[in-house]
Structures are given as C-alpha cells and as structure tokens.
Scaffold this motif. Structure first.
Motif, PDB file in Angstrom:
ATOM      1  N   MET A   1      31.147  40.366  35.221  1.00 45.52           N
ATOM      2  CA  MET A   1      32.436  39.710  35.394  1.00 45.52           C
ATOM      3  C   MET A   1      32.323  38.718  36.530  1.00 45.52           C
ATOM      4  O   MET A   1      32.288  39.099  37.685  1.00 45.52           O
ATOM      5  CB  MET A   1      33.536  40.727  35.716  1.00 45.52           C
ATOM      6  N   ASN A   2      32.221  37.443  36.246  1.00 48.33           N
ATOM      7  CA  ASN A   2      32.187  36.447  37.287  1.00 48.33           C
ATOM      8  C   ASN A   2      33.583  36.255  37.844  1.00 48.33           C
ATOM      9  O   ASN A   2      34.569  36.267  37.125  1.00 48.33           O
ATOM     10  CB  ASN A   2      31.661  35.121  36.735  1.00 48.33           C
ATOM     11  N   TYR A   3      33.654  36.068  39.150  1.00 42.40           N
ATOM     12  CA  TYR A   3      34.958  35.937  39.795  1.00 42.40           C
ATOM     13  C   TYR A   3      35.592  34.614  39.415  1.00 42.40           C
ATOM     14  O   TYR A   3      34.994  33.559  39.567  1.00 42.40           O
ATOM     15  CB  TYR A   3      34.811  36.024  41.319  1.00 42.40           C
ATOM     16  N   GLN A 118      35.848  46.270  27.852  1.00 42.45           N
ATOM     17  CA  GLN A 118      36.151  47.209  28.919  1.00 42.45           C
ATOM     18  C   GLN A 118      35.325  46.946  30.179  1.00 42.45           C
ATOM     19  O   GLN A 118      34.198  46.459  30.119  1.00 42.45           O
ATOM     20  CB  GLN A 118      35.969  48.651  28.455  1.00 42.45           C
ATOM     21  N   GLY A 119      35.953  47.251  31.313  1.00 38.23           N
ATOM     22  CA  GLY A 119      35.307  47.179  32.614  1.00 38.23           C
ATOM     23  C   GLY A 119      35.729  48.384  33.424  1.00 38.23           C
ATOM     24  O   GLY A 119      36.628  49.135  33.028  1.00 38.23           O
ATOM     25  N   ILE A 120      35.098  48.571  34.586  1.00 37.16           N
ATOM     26  CA  ILE A 120      35.384  49.779  35.366  1.00 37.16           C
ATOM     27  C   ILE A 120      35.278  49.517  36.860  1.00 37.16           C
ATOM     28  O   ILE A 120      34.405  48.783  37.329  1.00 37.16           O
ATOM     29  CB  ILE A 120      34.428  50.927  34.982  1.00 37.16           C
ATOM     30  N   ASP A 140      31.707  45.190  29.901  1.00 39.86           N
ATOM     31  CA  ASP A 140      31.493  43.784  30.256  1.00 39.86           C
ATOM     32  C   ASP A 140      31.166  43.657  31.734  1.00 39.86           C
ATOM     33  O   ASP A 140      30.391  42.787  32.129  1.00 39.86           O
ATOM     34  CB  ASP A 140      32.751  42.956  29.940  1.00 39.86           C
ATOM     35  N   TRP A 141      31.781  44.493  32.559  1.00 42.60           N
ATOM     36  CA  TRP A 141      31.509  44.469  34.000  1.00 42.60           C
ATOM     37  C   TRP A 141      31.677  45.856  34.603  1.00 42.60           C
ATOM     38  O   TRP A 141      32.438  46.680  34.102  1.00 42.60           O
ATOM     39  CB  TRP A 141      32.407  43.456  34.722  1.00 42.60           C
ATOM     40  N   ALA A 180      26.384  44.270  30.732  1.00 38.90           N
ATOM     41  CA  ALA A 180      27.368  44.407  31.796  1.00 38.90           C
ATOM     42  C   ALA A 180      26.910  43.758  33.101  1.00 38.90           C
ATOM     43  O   ALA A 180      25.781  43.952  33.544  1.00 38.90           O
ATOM     44  CB  ALA A 180      27.676  45.874  32.038  1.00 38.90           C
ATOM     45  N   THR A 181      27.811  43.003  33.710  1.00 38.79           N
ATOM     46  CA  THR A 181      27.589  42.444  35.038  1.00 38.79           C
ATOM     47  C   THR A 181      27.841  43.536  36.069  1.00 38.79           C
ATOM     48  O   THR A 181      28.792  44.310  35.947  1.00 38.79           O
ATOM     49  CB  THR A 181      28.566  41.269  35.284  1.00 38.79           C
TER      50      THR A 181
END
Length: 351
Positions: A1-3, A118-120, A140-141, A180-181
C-alpha cells in the motif's frame, strides 16, 4: 500500500461522494472489521483499550458491548454481504490484535475467495512462516505497528517483552512470496523523539517496502477533543522529518504533525467520513466510526439481525460533537469532504 494523500484517494470515488451529496447511500468504499478484542500488548497510548476483553486493559463488560472473538459463520456471512453491497475492501484491525483470532487464517483466505481486497494493521508478533506465506498472497498491504526501535523501549511502551517476535514476524513476511506491500510504523512523541533516528535505521535495516512516521496522538478520555498543553516537541519533530521525508522508503505527512500542534477543533459540523467507511466489532455490530466503537448511541445496527445494506441505507451523516477525538481517524479526509459537500454552490455545471 503506497501512501497516498487521502484527498487524492477520495477523488477515485467521486461517484460515491456525488451520490452522498444527492442524499443517497452508496456502499462504503472500505469497512474495518475487528475479528478480536483480545490483545497481547498493553501499549501506553492505546486508543482502543476500552474495547479489550483480554490483556492489560481487559474489562469483562466490554464483551457485552463489542464482543470478544467474531463467530466464524457470522464473519463469512458478513463478508458475503459486504461484497454483494458494493464494498471494495476490508481492513482487519482492532479493537484487539486480529491475528489472535483462532480461525484468522481461514477467514482471510475466505475473504480472498469472496473477492474483497484486504489489508491489515497488526503488531506482527503472531506471524509464523506458514501464516506469512498466506498473508503475502491474500493481502494488498500489511502494516506492522512497531512504534519503538529496540527491545527495551518497546517493552516499556508496549508492556510486553515480545519485540523479538515482532521482528521475526517482519522477517517471515519478507521471506514469503506474494503481492502484499509490507510497511512498518513508528510513533513520535516527546518521549520517543530522541530515538527517531534509531527508528529510521531499524526500518532501513529491515528493508521493508516503506517506513511511516506518525504523531502519537494523546487525548483526554473525558474530553477527547481537547488539545494537550505540551506540544512543544512537535516543532523539533517536523524539523527532523523534513530532513528525512524525501529519503527512499520514508513516508510522512508533516501536515499531520502541524495539525496536531495547532489543534483548534475539527472546524466542521458534520462527519461525512462516517458515510465513506464503517467498522464492525466481533459481536457483529456496526458503529459510526473506529474511534466511537462501543460508545453509547453510536451503534448503527446489528448484523446478527439485519442485512448490511438495510443498516447502511438508513445510516446518515454523523454530526461532530464533544466525543469526537482530536485528530480522529477521519479528520483529514473530512477536511476535503466538508469542503465538497457542506455548501451548495450555484452554477455547478460551469467550471
């Protein structure tokens, strides 16, 4: 996930914003889900201690309000309803620590099959090699809240001697293959600022995809929106961050620090963010926002009794009040949403 700055993200969902402006009820872009209200840490600055059922802040009364562990069948049913309703993504968060749910692996694999991104947010202390492989493939992140740079300061702040487990979790994720990033987060405060460079060095040594610095937001539980008197450290923090923020892998929005330093209130009457995102606690209840889970009057529905769409279609924009926290989760996107939605401008078709 890039900011990405929240307003830029919002522009990707302008159709939903326009629907809200017309009084509609588009599905939220993202839903945060608390699988667990148990936590193996006792972070001194925890904003969600009031939800914990096990750990340093455990209170048995919390279980009747927000739940302990989400029932697996309920979780799968909720995920299917969210997909059907047009929700795009799930964030596993807390509450407590998501990976402490006994069926965590099965639930995130099911989420992937259902077709939700989904991310966590995790403390990273419960990620073995097998779990790391799964997480790298279905997320994804992955954001690990490390917050401190060495075992001793970590133990003091988080009140648990599991720093090495968190580092092992990060290494396990790095070794695993998948899309995932991986990012790690550090909190800056008056006490932690002297160790900021150590945090940066650790992040670079760990070779994750990005390192994020955020202000540790302190708040008064009795009057959450009240600014604290001592914010003198923030000026020094911004000066240091200005020197490192252009470094490779470092992500920081110094405007967050400036807003915290100069806090004078939210500056808007309505929380439009409450129509872009919601949170579901382990007992299946939906809440106004992550900061108000468990608050009296903020439960907007119960997924044990109703379908997600039915609950969401009667949920309206939440007015900002004295219980809305300083620098709350939705504050920065709300600055944009309020500007876009609060005032009707004539001649809208001329730009």
């Amino acid at each position: 996930m890039n900011y990405i700055d929240p307003p830029k993200k919002l522009l990707k969902h302008i159709d939903r914003i326009a629907e809200i402006q017309q009084g509609g009820h588009p599905a939220p872009v993202n839903v945060e889900i608390d699988l667990s209200n148990r936590c193996n840490l006792g972070c001194l600055g925890c904003h969600f201690a009031h939800t914990h059922t096990k750990g340093w802040y455990a209170n048995k009364a919390n279980e009747s309000t927000v739940g302990d562990l989400m029932d697996v069948e309920l979780a799968i049913e909720i995920l299917q309803q969210l997909k059907e309703s047009g929700v795009l993504s799930i964030t596993w968060t807390g509450g407590g620590e998501p990976t402490l749910h006994p069926e965590f692996d099965m639930i995130i694999e099911a989420t992937h099959k259902i077709g939700l991104k989904q991310g966590i947010y995790t403390n990273g202390t419960n990620i073995n090699n097998e779990r790391a492989e799964l997480m790298r493939n279905v997320f994804d992140w992955i954001y690990i809240s490390l917050d401190r740079a060495d075992r001793e300061t970590y133990k003091q702040y988080k009140r648990a001697d599991v720093y090495n487990k968190a580092i092992d979790g990060i290494f396990n994720l790095k070794r695993a293959k998948g899309k995932a990033t991986i990012g790690i987060g550090f909190l800056l405060s008056a006490k932690s600022l002297p160790y900021a460079h150590d945090m940066l060095d650790l992040g670079l040594d760990l070779e994750v995809d990005y390192i994020q610095f955020r202000p540790e937001i302190e708040f008064n539980p009795v009057s959450p929106a009240s600014p604290l008197p001592d914010n003198t450290w923030i000026k020094a923090a911004i000066m240091w961050l200005d020197g490192v923020k252009d470094s490779h892998k470092v992500q920081v929005d110094t405007s967050r620090f400036e807003m915290y330093r100069n806090w004078g209130g939210h500056g808007y009457k309505n929380c439009y963010w409450s129509k872009m995102q919601t949170v579901i606690t382990p007992n299946g209840k939906m809440w106004t926002c992550v900061n108000r889970r468990g608050f009296d009057g903020d439960c907007i529905g119960d997924l044990n009794d109703e379908h997600f769409t039915d609950i969401w279609n009667r949920h309206n924009v939440k007015p900002v009040d004295k219980l809305c926290r300083i620098m709350c989760r939705g504050h920065i996107p709300n600055l944009t949403l309020d500007h876009m939605l609060s005032e009707h401008k004539e001649h809208d078709d001329f730009v």
